[in-house]
Design a protein around this motif. Structure first.
Motif, mmCIF file in Angstrom:
data_model
loop_
_atom_site.group_PDB
_atom_site.id
_atom_site.type_symbol
_atom_site.label_atom_id
_atom_site.label_comp_id
_atom_site.label_asym_id
_atom_site.label_seq_id
_atom_site.Cartn_x
_atom_site.Cartn_y
_atom_site.Cartn_z
ATOM 1 N N ARG A 171 85.358 121.206 18.087
ATOM 2 C CA ARG A 171 84.888 119.832 18.353
ATOM 3 C C ARG A 171 85.963 118.799 18.042
ATOM 4 N N ARG A 172 87.146 119.291 17.665
ATOM 5 C CA ARG A 172 88.211 118.349 17.291
ATOM 6 C C ARG A 172 88.922 117.824 18.542
ATOM 7 N N PRO A 173 89.271 116.519 18.549
ATOM 8 C CA PRO A 173 90.075 116.011 19.676
ATOM 9 C C PRO A 173 91.486 116.605 19.610
ATOM 10 N N HIS A 174 92.100 116.790 20.769
ATOM 11 C CA HIS A 174 93.451 117.374 20.785
ATOM 12 C C HIS A 174 94.508 116.383 20.311
ATOM 13 N N ARG A 175 94.219 115.103 20.525
ATOM 14 C CA ARG A 175 95.164 114.048 20.146
ATOM 15 C C ARG A 175 94.407 112.907 19.491
ATOM 16 N N VAL A 176 94.989 112.369 18.417
ATOM 17 C CA VAL A 176 94.377 111.199 17.779
ATOM 18 C C VAL A 176 95.457 110.132 17.607
ATOM 19 N N VAL A 177 95.256 108.999 18.265
ATOM 20 C CA VAL A 177 96.177 107.873 18.067
ATOM 21 C C VAL A 177 95.709 107.127 16.819
ATOM 22 N N VAL A 178 96.657 106.811 15.918
ATOM 23 C CA VAL A 178 96.306 106.050 14.717
ATOM 24 C C VAL A 178 97.163 104.787 14.680
ATOM 25 N N GLY A 179 96.520 103.638 14.471
ATOM 26 C CA GLY A 179 97.259 102.374 14.417
ATOM 27 C C GLY A 179 97.403 101.765 15.799
ATOM 28 N N LEU A 180 98.480 100.987 15.989
ATOM 29 C CA LEU A 180 98.679 100.283 17.264
ATOM 30 C C LEU A 180 99.013 101.284 18.364
ATOM 31 N N ALA A 181 98.154 101.347 19.377
ATOM 32 C CA ALA A 181 98.287 102.399 20.400
ATOM 33 C C ALA A 181 99.277 102.021 21.498
ATOM 34 N N PHE A 182 99.429 100.750 21.791
ATOM 35 C CA PHE A 182 100.280 100.288 22.905
ATOM 36 C C PHE A 182 99.936 101.002 24.209
ATOM 37 N N GLY A 183 98.701 101.485 24.343
ATOM 38 C CA GLY A 183 98.300 102.169 25.581
ATOM 39 C C GLY A 183 98.437 103.681 25.529
ATOM 40 N N ALA A 184 98.907 104.233 24.426
ATOM 41 C CA ALA A 184 99.070 105.700 24.347
ATOM 42 C C ALA A 184 97.711 106.395 24.456
ATOM 43 N N LEU A 227 97.470 117.084 17.600
ATOM 44 C CA LEU A 227 98.497 116.053 17.400
ATOM 45 C C LEU A 227 97.911 114.779 16.817
ATOM 46 N N ILE A 228 98.597 114.225 15.834
ATOM 47 C CA ILE A 228 98.334 112.848 15.416
ATOM 48 C C ILE A 228 99.453 112.023 16.035
#
Ligand code: NAP
Length: 289
Positions: free
Chosen positions: A247-260, A178-179
């Protein structure tokens, strides 16, 4: 190594940029869109000038999805390595003012659309015993703000679908990730779907005006000195594709995370725990050949 990649919703925004970025990085890109022959003709021409192949694909239409994947198999002659489920729509306003049909329409693109493309892509990926699927979720798939409830509900659904697919497909060496973008200035906001039953707002008093406040905050974010750059999403996807399987992360937050991102870290051990308590912990490990 160059990969064969199919992306949905490439007529604008992240999808358009992802197609160009991955093609520039040497991948073979199939950019799909709803109307390459009329409404999106100029976009398709631009893609062709960059060596990007275009295919018509409406994620809400079973026949369109099946035809697109059949065409892909015919012209590519090789299997698909990477599927990017990017197509999406958004809506803003008081949740009660949207009709059930509007919620259904949103899920048809943001959620059922993913199910359609997954079902079209997976038989070949399972046979190849490898593949990568990148779904575009949102920080609003982890955290909720009022007045964007329909969109958030669809992105929460994308989170569960993605995790569930990842466990079930790990035995085939297929990675499902997920992105989670924060807010970025794309056409998503110009195309924001308004409520069909605005009359419902009457009893909400001053709260009925609050969706306007959310829009103002976004406007402020998008016009500020550190406005988020949508290209960061394409860069994150390019990086995920280049990262070796396992080796890939399951989730990548991009930009303003707001705590996600904090929510992701907090939920991960609980997620592992529930899967293990059903005796299924081994499904968390990608079976790499
Ligand atoms: P965008 O510029 O509006 O792009 C959305 C794309 O989806 C457009 O190309 C649109 O094509 C396509 N699409 C809509 N319905 C479709 C359908 N039925 N079949 C195929 N394609 C369809 O907005 P974006 O921000 O780049 O959005 C891309 C993804 O990022 C979406 O999943 C969105 O939810 C997600 N996202 C965006 C943000 C943000 O702040 N921008 C934040 C979090 C998540 P048409 O030209 O045919 O309408």
């Amino acid at each position: 190594m160059p990969k064969t990649v199919l992306i949905t919703g490439t007529s604008s925004g992240f999808g358009n940029d992802v197609a160009k970025t991955l093609a520039a990085a040497g991948h073979r890109v199939f950019a799909t869109m709803r109307d390459p022959h009329k409404r999106h003709r100029e976009v398709a021409k631009d893609f062709q000038s960059k060596g990007i192949e275009t295919i018509e694909l409406d994620v809400t239409d079973d026949a369109s999805v099946d035809a697109a994947f059949k065409l892909l198999a015919d012209i590519a002659g090789v299997g698909l390595d990477v599927l990017v489920n990017n197509a999406g729509v958004a809506a803003g306003g008081l949740t009660e003012s949207f009709t059930p049909e509007q919620l259904r329409e949103m899920f048809d693109v943001n959620v059922f659309g993913i199910q359609r493309t997954m079902r079209a892509a997976l038989p070949q990926m399972r046979k190849a015993k490898s593949g990568l699927v990148i779904n575009i979720g949102s920080v609003l798939g982890r955290l909720t703000i009022p007045f964007v409830g329909l969109f958030g509900a669809s992105k929460f659904a994308v989170e569960a679908l993605t995790d569930s697919y990842r466990y079930e497909l790990s035995q085939f060496g297929i990675d499902v990730l997920l992105i989670q973008p924060g807010p970025f200035p794309t056409k998503l906001y110009a195309d924001l779907r308004p409520p069909a039953d605005g009359g419902r707002a009457g009893d909400y008093g001053e709260v009925a005006a609050f969706p306007g406040i959310v829009s103002k905050v976004l406007e402020h974010i998008f016009t500020g000195a550190n406005a988020p750059n949508p290209h960061d999403v394409a860069e994150a996807i390019d990086k995920l594709i280049d990262t070796p399987a396992g080796r890939r992360p399951h989730r990548v937050v991009v930009g303003l995370a707001f705590g996600a991102d904090t929510a992701n870290s907090a939920i991960e051990p609980l997620q592992s725990q529930i899967v293990s308590s059903f005796g299924l912990g081994h499904l968390a490990k990608l079976n790499i050949r």
